[in-house]
Design a protein around this motif. Structure first.
Motif, PDB file in Angstrom:
ATOM      1  N   ARG A 157      -7.695   7.396  11.015  1.00 30.01           N
ATOM      2  CA  ARG A 157      -7.229   7.657  12.391  1.00 30.01           C
ATOM      3  C   ARG A 157      -7.354   9.122  12.781  1.00 30.01           C
ATOM      4  O   ARG A 157      -7.762   9.432  13.892  1.00 30.01           O
ATOM      5  CB  ARG A 157      -5.781   7.231  12.559  1.00 30.01           C
ATOM      6  CG  ARG A 157      -5.663   5.824  12.980  1.00 30.01           C
ATOM      7  CD  ARG A 157      -4.292   5.522  13.508  1.00 30.01           C
ATOM      8  NE  ARG A 157      -4.188   4.074  13.492  1.00 30.01           N
ATOM      9  CZ  ARG A 157      -3.086   3.415  13.608  1.00 30.01           C
ATOM     10  NH1 ARG A 157      -1.954   4.058  13.749  1.00 30.01           N
ATOM     11  NH2 ARG A 157      -3.084   2.111  13.575  1.00 30.01           N
ATOM     12  N   CYS A 158      -6.964  10.018  11.867  1.00 31.05           N
ATOM     13  CA  CYS A 158      -7.002  11.440  12.224  1.00 31.05           C
ATOM     14  C   CYS A 158      -8.184  12.168  11.596  1.00 31.05           C
ATOM     15  O   CYS A 158      -8.474  13.302  11.950  1.00 31.05           O
ATOM     16  CB  CYS A 158      -5.694  12.135  11.848  1.00 31.05           C
ATOM     17  SG  CYS A 158      -5.452  12.390  10.070  1.00 31.05           S
ATOM     18  N   GLY A 159      -8.861  11.509  10.634  1.00 32.08           N
ATOM     19  CA  GLY A 159     -10.040  12.112  10.024  1.00 32.08           C
ATOM     20  C   GLY A 159      -9.746  13.116   8.925  1.00 32.08           C
ATOM     21  O   GLY A 159     -10.625  13.876   8.548  1.00 32.08           O
ATOM     22  N   HIS A 160      -8.524  13.130   8.389  1.00 29.30           N
ATOM     23  CA  HIS A 160      -8.157  14.106   7.363  1.00 29.30           C
ATOM     24  C   HIS A 160      -7.829  13.429   6.041  1.00 29.30           C
ATOM     25  O   HIS A 160      -7.458  12.258   5.999  1.00 29.30           O
ATOM     26  CB  HIS A 160      -6.929  14.919   7.815  1.00 29.30           C
ATOM     27  CG  HIS A 160      -7.231  15.831   8.949  1.00 29.30           C
ATOM     28  ND1 HIS A 160      -7.006  15.475  10.257  1.00 29.30           N
ATOM     29  CD2 HIS A 160      -7.750  17.080   8.970  1.00 29.30           C
ATOM     30  CE1 HIS A 160      -7.370  16.480  11.041  1.00 29.30           C
ATOM     31  NE2 HIS A 160      -7.826  17.467  10.288  1.00 29.30           N
ATOM     32  N   GLU A 161      -7.926  14.227   4.968  1.00 30.08           N
ATOM     33  CA  GLU A 161      -7.402  13.787   3.679  1.00 30.08           C
ATOM     34  C   GLU A 161      -5.882  13.841   3.817  1.00 30.08           C
ATOM     35  O   GLU A 161      -5.345  14.782   4.398  1.00 30.08           O
ATOM     36  CB  GLU A 161      -7.854  14.715   2.545  1.00 30.08           C
ATOM     37  CG  GLU A 161      -9.360  14.895   2.447  1.00 30.08           C
ATOM     38  CD  GLU A 161     -10.121  13.603   2.254  1.00 30.08           C
ATOM     39  OE1 GLU A 161      -9.695  12.773   1.444  1.00 30.08           O
ATOM     40  OE2 GLU A 161     -11.159  13.426   2.919  1.00 30.08           O
ATOM     41  N   ALA A 162      -5.193  12.834   3.287  1.00 23.08           N
ATOM     42  CA  ALA A 162      -3.759  12.758   3.519  1.00 23.08           C
ATOM     43  C   ALA A 162      -3.014  12.353   2.263  1.00 23.08           C
ATOM     44  O   ALA A 162      -3.541  11.659   1.397  1.00 23.08           O
ATOM     45  CB  ALA A 162      -3.472  11.747   4.633  1.00 23.08           C
ATOM     46  N   GLU A 163      -1.793  12.811   2.161  1.00 19.29           N
ATOM     47  CA  GLU A 163      -0.858  12.417   1.103  1.00 19.29           C
ATOM     48  C   GLU A 163       0.234  11.576   1.736  1.00 19.29           C
ATOM     49  O   GLU A 163       0.628  11.817   2.880  1.00 19.29           O
ATOM     50  CB  GLU A 163      -0.229  13.655   0.459  1.00 19.29           C
ATOM     51  CG  GLU A 163      -1.183  14.504  -0.342  1.00 19.29           C
ATOM     52  CD  GLU A 163      -1.558  13.885  -1.677  1.00 19.29           C
ATOM     53  OE1 GLU A 163      -0.747  13.116  -2.239  1.00 19.29           O
ATOM     54  OE2 GLU A 163      -2.660  14.168  -2.151  1.00 19.29           O
ATOM     55  N   ALA A 164       0.718  10.605   1.008  1.00 23.44           N
ATOM     56  CA  ALA A 164       1.837   9.815   1.496  1.00 23.44           C
ATOM     57  C   ALA A 164       3.088  10.680   1.512  1.00 23.44           C
ATOM     58  O   ALA A 164       3.272  11.538   0.645  1.00 23.44           O
ATOM     59  CB  ALA A 164       2.065   8.600   0.597  1.00 23.44           C
ATOM     60  N   ALA A 165       3.926  10.461   2.499  1.00 21.86           N
ATOM     61  CA  ALA A 165       5.200  11.168   2.595  1.00 21.86           C
ATOM     62  C   ALA A 165       6.269  10.161   2.995  1.00 21.86           C
ATOM     63  O   ALA A 165       6.026   9.294   3.836  1.00 21.86           O
ATOM     64  CB  ALA A 165       5.113  12.286   3.634  1.00 21.86           C
ATOM     65  N   VAL A 166       7.434  10.289   2.404  1.00 23.37           N
ATOM     66  CA  VAL A 166       8.546   9.423   2.770  1.00 23.37           C
ATOM     67  C   VAL A 166       9.319  10.124   3.870  1.00 23.37           C
ATOM     68  O   VAL A 166       9.858  11.212   3.666  1.00 23.37           O
ATOM     69  CB  VAL A 166       9.449   9.119   1.552  1.00 23.37           C
ATOM     70  CG1 VAL A 166      10.632   8.259   1.972  1.00 23.37           C
ATOM     71  CG2 VAL A 166       8.640   8.449   0.458  1.00 23.37           C
TER      72      VAL A 166
ATOM     73  N   PHE B 157       0.814  -1.214   0.000  1.00 21.77           N
ATOM     74  CA  PHE B 157       0.000   0.000   0.000  1.00 21.77           C
ATOM     75  C   PHE B 157       0.849   1.266   0.000  1.00 21.77           C
ATOM     76  O   PHE B 157       0.535   2.232  -0.698  1.00 21.77           O
ATOM     77  CB  PHE B 157      -0.956   0.027   1.200  1.00 21.77           C
ATOM     78  CG  PHE B 157      -1.704   1.324   1.298  1.00 21.77           C
ATOM     79  CD1 PHE B 157      -2.767   1.584   0.444  1.00 21.77           C
ATOM     80  CD2 PHE B 157      -1.322   2.294   2.206  1.00 21.77           C
ATOM     81  CE1 PHE B 157      -3.444   2.793   0.514  1.00 21.77           C
ATOM     82  CE2 PHE B 157      -1.990   3.501   2.276  1.00 21.77           C
ATOM     83  CZ  PHE B 157      -3.056   3.750   1.432  1.00 21.77           C
ATOM     84  N   GLY B 158       1.925   1.270   0.765  1.00 21.37           N
ATOM     85  CA  GLY B 158       2.776   2.463   0.829  1.00 21.37           C
ATOM     86  C   GLY B 158       3.347   2.847  -0.527  1.00 21.37           C
ATOM     87  O   GLY B 158       3.483   4.038  -0.839  1.00 21.37           O
ATOM     88  N   VAL B 159       3.667   1.856  -1.346  1.00 21.52           N
ATOM     89  CA  VAL B 159       4.190   2.113  -2.690  1.00 21.52           C
ATOM     90  C   VAL B 159       3.102   2.778  -3.536  1.00 21.52           C
ATOM     91  O   VAL B 159       3.341   3.783  -4.205  1.00 21.52           O
ATOM     92  CB  VAL B 159       4.680   0.806  -3.353  1.00 21.52           C
ATOM     93  CG1 VAL B 159       5.136   1.056  -4.781  1.00 21.52           C
ATOM     94  CG2 VAL B 159       5.779   0.163  -2.525  1.00 21.52           C
TER      95      VAL B 159
END
Length: 165
Positions: free
Chosen positions: A118-127, A90-92
């Motif tokens: 978990r936090c209820g926000h729209e999120a982008e993956a970050a390395v 999934f992370g990829v």
């Protein structure tokens, strides 16, 4: 023409690409993350040829990213379910989605965003660095030989140049 295998290269990126093989495989995995489990549903959602889908699902099962679970006995039909190894991919996909949203979305905006429950926000993956939590960028990160790099290759001058600053 036979393609070159990267399965034994001393590089996890090359090995991952060898496992994926083509553009259909990550899309099959994407659909699995979206909740698709049945062959016909994969075929319908992707518009992929049945023989191609059969090949990709077989490879994902053989490589341990998915498993087949019978849901019907006469005739036998299967669900294709992500394994722990598959779920870890999934992370990829999330990183690819973030990059695509930034660079390929156009004026309309991101076609798909992820909601972090978990936090209820729209999120982008970050390395980020698993040790300090800071973002990792090409400017402040460099590759180094790991313990699995073949010693006979690590001694070569071209490899030494590549992995030393």
């Amino acid at each position: 023409m036979r393609r070159t295998s990267f399965a034994n290269w001393p590089c996890s990126i090359a090995r991952t690409m060898d496992l994926l093989g083509d553009w259909w495989t990550p899309l099959v995995l994407r659909e699995a993350f979206y909740g698709i489990k049945r062959f016909d549903a994969f075929q319908q959602e992707l518009g992929i040829a049945r023989n191609t889908l059969t090949d990709r699902l077989r490879r994902l099962v053989d490589e341990g990213l998915m498993e087949k679970r019978a849901y019907q006995t006469d005739p036998v039909r299967y669900d294709y379910v992500l394994t722990e190894m598959g779920r870890d991919f999934f992370g990829v996909l999330a990183a690819m989605n973030s990059w695509g949203n930034r660079w390929l979305s156009g004026e309309q905006g991101a076609p798909v965003v992820f909601h972090h429950d978990r936090c209820g926000h729209e999120a982008e993956a970050a390395v980020v660095c698993a040790d300090c939590g800071e973002p990792m960028t090409a400017e402040d990160t460099r590759p180094r030989l790991g313990p699995g790099y073949p010693p006979h290759l690590a001694e070569r001058p071209d490899v030494q140049r590549r992995f030393t600053a």
